[in-house]
Design a protein around this motif. Structure first.
Motif: not given
Lengths: 295, 282
Positions: A225-226, A229-230, A233-234, A273-274, A277
């Motif tokens: 997950l960590v 997530v970034p 959306g990069d 995007v959200m 996620i």
């Protein structure tokens, strides 16, 4: 708060209420304004027409409809998911042995190795991505090193400006993120469990498959997950090393708030995007429950 | 699993860890390497040693402006994030308040928000507030980005303070504020320093959110981003990057040392897990 009851008195109780309120205030302000309110603004704006005032006009679902019917957006969303998925898989798989070593074999070197793997976390993300730009450039470090060492006669590797470059760069930039959560979950496995397995005749691989892996699953999912997530959306890495064929959803959002200047549409993309996620989180929760029952 | 088999496994894994660390550090190590290379191209073979690229940084007005902006933003954002982190974590550990645990959960939420979404959300917010893209806007953005870090560091610190200390204070008549200010804060002081430094670093190196929120005054990472367009500026960017890397590593090492010292005040041998927001998503 039972311990306050022992020091009763109406005055101190009142003082305690003031204290509690004052202590909760900074956190409440920061989280409600910067997180809850700001995110609701994105949701609100995504349902507006791009016109006149800052917050647009009228209510519409047009933005979401355009995303749904235009294959371009599907391509970009699927590409973002594939890139982030590949990066996540690569970082988690490569990080697992490191976490395993830290938890079971590192001994006195544990502190040093933990520090070394967390250090990149605190160095500039932009510089980590930039480093790959100079590595992968056509006349860059990798190709010139191959020529100097005599392995190649001319620049042979043309990775810059391909999606592969994005995957490599992101996997490197987010590599250390995956180790800690896995390590933390491995550390909670009691060694007595492993000893019992070995006493009962389990071979090392069996006890890894039946005990270590299921017990470390929460850490693996947190790590996934960590990283996911970034990366999903990069927009920096596609811009620096990815070229036009690697446009990701983050790049589209950024351009809607820049050149394209359609904030409501950009907000709708952000909402998508959200939602993606959120779906991934729910999936991870579900997987976690499936594995978690074994402890 | 025999003892011999186990140590053979360990050696194999140890070799892998070494390779992993090389992969982790090699690309980044190229930045310092080529910052001393006397060539505009970052390529082998190395052309010769020079300090010229560092000298070229010395008289760059725009760079100084960006550096000052970054320091200003990082100081304020880290202070606010640390204040929030300390209070949020303390109130959650103290218990008894549902609001406190909700706030603590929310404060760690930004880990699950991609930078680009946080950036545009705050861009809308600051425009609505009439602030517009500005240094203050970047400060707000960086408070948001650094919040999970400070909350996580402070939570693990407050969790390590034995409950009996707060109970003793209560038995002796200390109420909310005195317990917090005269007992808990001093006990947590090293961790507060550590949280502040990590928040400072987070802000100082942050690019993705600042990109949307900076107005006419860019931060240092934004300045670097602007320079990346000019191939001729690359060596200077590497010299600047090297300076930033060295400073970041020094601050991170100091923060880690402080955090460990803080933990050893009340706990003899804790499982030493460096505090990082990535351990706290669960």
């Amino acid at each position: 708060m039972t311990r306050d009851a022992t020091t009763a008195g109406a005055l101190s109780a009142k003082r305690d209420t003031v204290f509690t309120a004052a202590m909760l205030l900074p956190g409440a302000l920061a989280t409600v304004v910067l997180i809850l309110f700001a995110l609701s603004l994105v949701l609100f704006l995504s349902l507006r027409n791009n016109a006149g005032p800052l917050l647009g006009e009228g209510f519409t679902i047009e933005n979401f409809v355009s995303i749904a019917i235009d294959p371009l957006y599907w391509t970009v969303i699927i590409r973002s998911l594939s890139i982030a998925g590949l990066v996540t898989a690569a970082t988690v798989v490569t990080a697992y042995p490191v976490a395993y070593y830290l938890a079971f074999h590192a001994g006195s070197r544990r502190g040093l190795i933990l520090f070394l793997v967390t250090l990149p976390f605190w160095t500039s993300y932009l510089l980590r991505v930039f480093a790959w730009k100079i590595v992968l450039a056509y006349n860059g470090v990798l190709n010139s090193a191959l020529i100097v060492t005599g392995l190649q006669n001319e620049p042979a590797i043309a990775l810059l400006n391909t999606p592969a470059a994005v995957v490599i760069t992101l996997a490197h930039a987010y590599a250390p993120f995956a180790i800690l959560p896995i390590y933390v979950s491995l550390q909670t496995i009691p060694t007595s469990l492993l000893e019992a397995a070995s006493d009962l005749g389990a071979r090392p691989f069996t006890s890894f498959r039946r005990i270590v892996l299921p017990n470390s699953m929460p850490g693996v999912l947190a790590a996934a997950l960590v990283v996911f997530v970034p990366t999903v959306g990069d927009y920096v890495t596609p811009a620096l090393v990815g070229g036009p064929s690697s446009t990701m959803i983050g790049s589209l959002i950024q351009s809607q708030f820049g050149k394209a200047n359609d904030w409501p549409f950009g907000s709708a993309l952000a909402v998508v995007v959200m939602l993606v996620i959120l779906a991934v989180i729910l999936l991870a929760r579900h997987a976690d429950r499936a594995f978690g029952s074994r402890t | 699993m025999s003892a011999a088999g186990r140590s053979a496994d360990g050696r194999l894994l140890g070799g892998y860890v070494v390779l992993y660390l090389v992969f982790l550090y090699l690309p980044v190590a190229l930045i310092p390497l080529f910052s001393f290379n006397d060539s505009i191209q970052a390529a082998f073979p190395l052309k010769g040693f020079t300090l010229g690229w560092y000298q070229s940084l010395a008289d760059n007005e725009a760079l100084y402006g960006a550096l000052l902006t970054s320091l200003f933003v990082a100081m304020i954002a880290a202070s606010v994030a640390t204040l929030c982190g300390v209070t949020i974590a303390y109130m959650e550990m103290r218990g008894g308040s549902r609001a406190a645990s909700v706030i603590s959960g929310l404060a760690r939420l930004p880990i699950l928000i991609p930078g680009v979404v946080a950036g545009i959300a705050l861009l809308i917010l600051v425009n609505l507030a009439g602030l517009g893209p500005s240094r203050s806007a970047v400060v707000l953005g960086h408070v948001l980005v650094a919040l999970p870090t400070t909350v996580v560091v402070m939570r693990s610190r407050f969790a390590a303070i034995p409950k009996s200390i707060a109970e003793a204070a209560a038995d002796l008549g200390a109420t909310g504020w005195p317990t917090f200010a005269r007992i808990m804060l001093p006990l947590a002081a090293p961790a507060i320093g550590s949280a502040f430094m990590l928040a400072f670093l987070t802000s100082f190196d942050e690019f993705i959110v600042a990109f949307f929120l900076a107005g006419a005054e860019p931060t240092l990472p934004l300045f670097i981003w602007g320079q990346l367009r000019f191939p001729k500026a690359l060596p200077s960017v590497m010299a600047l990057g090297t300076t930033i890397l060295v400073a970041s590593i020094a601050i991170a090492a100091l923060a880690e040392a402080l955090r460990r010292r803080g933990l050893s005040v009340t706990r003899p041998a804790p499982g030493r897990i460096p505090a990082s927001p990535v351990t706290a998503t669960r």
